[in-house]
Design a protein around this motif. Structure first.
Motif, PDB file in Angstrom:
ATOM      1  N   ALA A  37      45.408  36.945  46.008  1.00 35.66           N
ATOM      2  CA  ALA A  37      44.534  36.123  45.167  1.00 35.66           C
ATOM      3  C   ALA A  37      44.828  36.400  43.703  1.00 35.66           C
ATOM      4  CB  ALA A  37      43.074  36.403  45.500  1.00 35.66           C
ATOM      5  N   THR A  75      38.983  36.291  35.967  1.00 37.80           N
ATOM      6  CA  THR A  75      38.229  37.083  36.935  1.00 37.80           C
ATOM      7  C   THR A  75      38.187  38.533  36.460  1.00 37.80           C
ATOM      8  OG1 THR A  75      38.851  35.639  38.751  1.00 37.80           O
ATOM      9  CG2 THR A  75      38.147  37.848  39.341  1.00 37.80           C
ATOM     10  N   SER A 129      40.174  27.781  47.941  1.00 37.20           N
ATOM     11  CA  SER A 129      39.667  28.410  46.722  1.00 37.20           C
ATOM     12  C   SER A 129      38.722  29.549  47.110  1.00 37.20           C
ATOM     13  CB  SER A 129      38.929  27.390  45.854  1.00 37.20           C
ATOM     14  OG  SER A 129      39.812  26.377  45.415  1.00 37.20           O
ATOM     15  N   LEU A 166      44.221  35.452  33.124  1.00 39.20           N
ATOM     16  CA  LEU A 166      43.195  35.608  34.157  1.00 39.20           C
ATOM     17  C   LEU A 166      41.814  35.833  33.538  1.00 39.20           C
ATOM     18  CD1 LEU A 166      44.974  37.969  36.726  1.00 39.20           C
ATOM     19  CD2 LEU A 166      44.784  35.479  36.815  1.00 39.20           C
ATOM     20  N   ILE A 212      44.945  29.433  47.031  1.00 39.29           N
ATOM     21  CA  ILE A 212      45.231  30.679  47.726  1.00 39.29           C
ATOM     22  C   ILE A 212      45.695  30.383  49.156  1.00 39.29           C
ATOM     23  CG2 ILE A 212      44.348  32.926  48.410  1.00 39.29           C
ATOM     24  CD1 ILE A 212      44.530  32.348  45.334  1.00 39.29           C
ATOM     25  N   VAL A 230      43.073  41.100  45.255  1.00 44.91           N
ATOM     26  CA  VAL A 230      42.544  40.389  44.092  1.00 44.91           C
ATOM     27  C   VAL A 230      43.007  41.108  42.828  1.00 44.91           C
ATOM     28  CG1 VAL A 230      40.473  39.549  42.921  1.00 44.91           C
ATOM     29  CG2 VAL A 230      40.535  39.683  45.429  1.00 44.91           C
ATOM     30  N   THR A 283      46.171  33.339  41.361  1.00 49.84           N
ATOM     31  CA  THR A 283      46.008  32.104  40.586  1.00 49.84           C
ATOM     32  C   THR A 283      44.536  31.736  40.427  1.00 49.84           C
ATOM     33  OG1 THR A 283      48.119  31.312  41.417  1.00 49.84           O
ATOM     34  CG2 THR A 283      46.660  29.674  40.467  1.00 49.84           C
ATOM     35  N   GLU A 284      44.206  31.189  39.248  1.00 52.67           N
ATOM     36  CA  GLU A 284      42.852  30.759  38.936  1.00 52.67           C
ATOM     37  C   GLU A 284      42.870  29.333  38.406  1.00 52.67           C
ATOM     38  OE1 GLU A 284      41.327  35.251  37.665  1.00 52.67           O
ATOM     39  OE2 GLU A 284      41.082  33.581  36.266  1.00 52.67           O
ATOM     40  N   ARG A 299      36.720  33.379  39.967  1.00 55.96           N
ATOM     41  CA  ARG A 299      37.201  32.379  40.928  1.00 55.96           C
ATOM     42  C   ARG A 299      38.722  32.437  41.039  1.00 55.96           C
ATOM     43  NH1 ARG A 299      35.582  26.652  39.291  1.00 55.96           N
ATOM     44  NH2 ARG A 299      36.043  27.427  37.196  1.00 55.96           N
ATOM     45  N   LYS A 300      39.222  32.102  42.210  1.00 57.18           N
ATOM     46  CA  LYS A 300      40.658  32.000  42.457  1.00 57.18           C
ATOM     47  C   LYS A 300      40.940  30.645  43.108  1.00 57.18           C
ATOM     48  CE  LYS A 300      41.736  36.201  41.063  1.00 57.18           C
ATOM     49  NZ  LYS A 300      42.669  36.466  39.935  1.00 57.18           N
ATOM     50  N   LYS A 301      42.159  30.152  42.913  1.00 59.57           N
ATOM     51  CA  LYS A 301      42.501  28.807  43.378  1.00 59.57           C
ATOM     52  C   LYS A 301      43.894  28.789  43.985  1.00 59.57           C
ATOM     53  CE  LYS A 301      41.770  24.054  41.810  1.00 59.57           C
ATOM     54  NZ  LYS A 301      41.380  23.205  40.659  1.00 59.57           N
TER      55      LYS A 301
END
Length: 410
Positions: free
Chosen positions: A137, A152, A222, A150, A170, A181, A139-140, A166-168
């Protein structure tokens, strides 16, 4: 009876001369799986975007997944020189299968590199056999290739870390048992921290699978972290190691993306060349027309050149060369952009048939684009390569054709 010898391939095996006997044995096993199982079922796997469990279990059971992991934990610690050949073979017929191999590097590398001995003893043997899965995890919504963007955060709270953000995009989001993470330190944004979060942690939610254009069999989701607490023992590496752990995982994944793209390009040319032999046009086979031959010649020549570059990047990784990251970027840029072009040209050569969903090139066409985007877009890698060249030029030997002094004085 002696074993039946497979017919010669359109693309030669000259790169296999650097492999050891046991490595050749593993590659031959993969080729058999491709011929007997993965290739014939590739269209079925690519029909819906659900995780390719059958292929995953097959590759785990046959020891292919284990090539990513150290021997002391049940893996085979394969060299990149072998892994690019494995990925190329799988990519030749099925992007989902190739992604299972490249995704293992991306999703699990940080555990091998930064996990505690207890964590590695507990998890890595199960990762080798496919009993558990891990997702990466990074990419955001507003940060991907730019890791320093980033948002997060991770903050220390006694014996725990608390993750928020948040992550996107994934991969393995709905199938993974744990998630690596990477986030910024809440108290010091310059510090990156990586932690392993179990999927059932309170405050952690995973979205439903998100529909996409292609690359079916490896769905994405996500993630959202609302003050998710994990023990400090779940940290990977030291505080501040998160950035380097991410870069190491991305480095291996970029070489893998290049090999996957080359495999798909090889498969596309094989299909187009076969069609050129079967299809008659104006009284002779399509392959006997000079225009079609020239297209085929360009594709084969460019693929062989890209294969050589990817092989060099793999060799540099295996040796631990200081410039491997730049060569990984060059290999990914060249191979993935070339694959997109080759698949388009192959589809053009096959005409209306290439556009049919029942014909493999339609799937190859949809799959090719993601290799140009994932693990750093082509434009990002151009920037990385160009910036490095400018930096090195200031220190490099001056071309002997030039006279002393600044070139602006010519």
């Amino acid at each position: 009876m002696p074993p039946v010898q497979a017919p010669p391939r359109l693309f030669g095996d000259h790169f296999l001369r650097q492999l050891l006997p046991d490595e050749l044995g593993m590659l031959e096993k993969v080729r058999m799986l491709v011929r007997d199982v993965i290739g014939p079922k590739a269209a079925e796997v690519g029909r819906s975007d659900t995780f390719a469990w059958g292929n995953f279990h097959l590759l785990a059971r046959e020891g292919v997944v284990a090539t990513a992991f150290p021997r002391q934990y049940g893996g085979t610690d394969a060299r990149q020189a072998l892994r690019i050949r494995i990925i190329e073979e799988l990519g030749r017929v099925c992007s989902a299968s190739a992604s299972i191999v490249t995704g293992t590097d991306l999703s699990s590398r940080a555990i091998v590199s930064g996990g505690s001995e207890e964590m590695k003893q507990r998890l890595v043997p199960q990762l080798c056999t496919g009993e558990v899965q891990v997702a990466f995890a990074l990419t955001e919504p507003e940060a991907g290739s730019d890791v320093r963007g980033l948002r997060t955060t991770v903050r220390r709270d006694g014996d725990s870390y608390v993750v928020s953000g948040r992550k996107k995009f994934i991969t393995r989001g709905t199938t993974a048992d744990s998630f690596i993470v990477v986030a910024r330190g809440a108290d010091d944004p310059a510090v990156f921290i990586a932690v392993l979060v179990p999927r059932d942690a309170p405050g952690f939610s995973i979205s439903s699978e998100v529909g996409k254009l292609g690359w079916f069999g490896v769905p994405i989701s996500s993630l959202e972290f609302n003050d998710v607490a994990v023990p400090v023992s779940q940290r990977l590496g030291a505080e501040g190691d998160g950035f380097n752990l991410a870069q190491d995982a991305l480095l291996r994944a970029r070489i893998g993306h290049a090999a996957m793209a080359l495999g798909r390009a090889i498969g596309a040319v094989e299909i187009a060349a076969t069609y050129m032999s079967d299809r008659s046009l104006f009284g002779k086979a399509l392959g006997e027309h000079q225009g079609a031959q020239w297209m085929l010649a360009e594709m084969i020549t460019q693929i062989e050149g890209a294969r050589a570059l990817v092989a060099v990047a793999a060799e540099k990784y295996d040796r631990g060369d200081a410039d491997v990251a730049i060569f990984a970027s060059m290999a990914k840029l060249q191979a993935t952009d070339l694959c997109m072009k080759v698949v388009v040209d192959a589809l053009q050569l096959t005409g209306g048939r290439g556009y049919l969903q029942d014909f493999p090139l339609e799937r190859f066409f949809r799959d090719a684009k993601l290799n140009q985007i994932g693990e750093g877009s082509s434009e990002v890698h151009k920037t990385v390569i160009g910036r490095d060249a400018v930096r090195r030029t200031r220190l490099a030997e001056r071309n002997p054709c030039l006279r002393p002094g600044s070139l602006v004085d010519y």
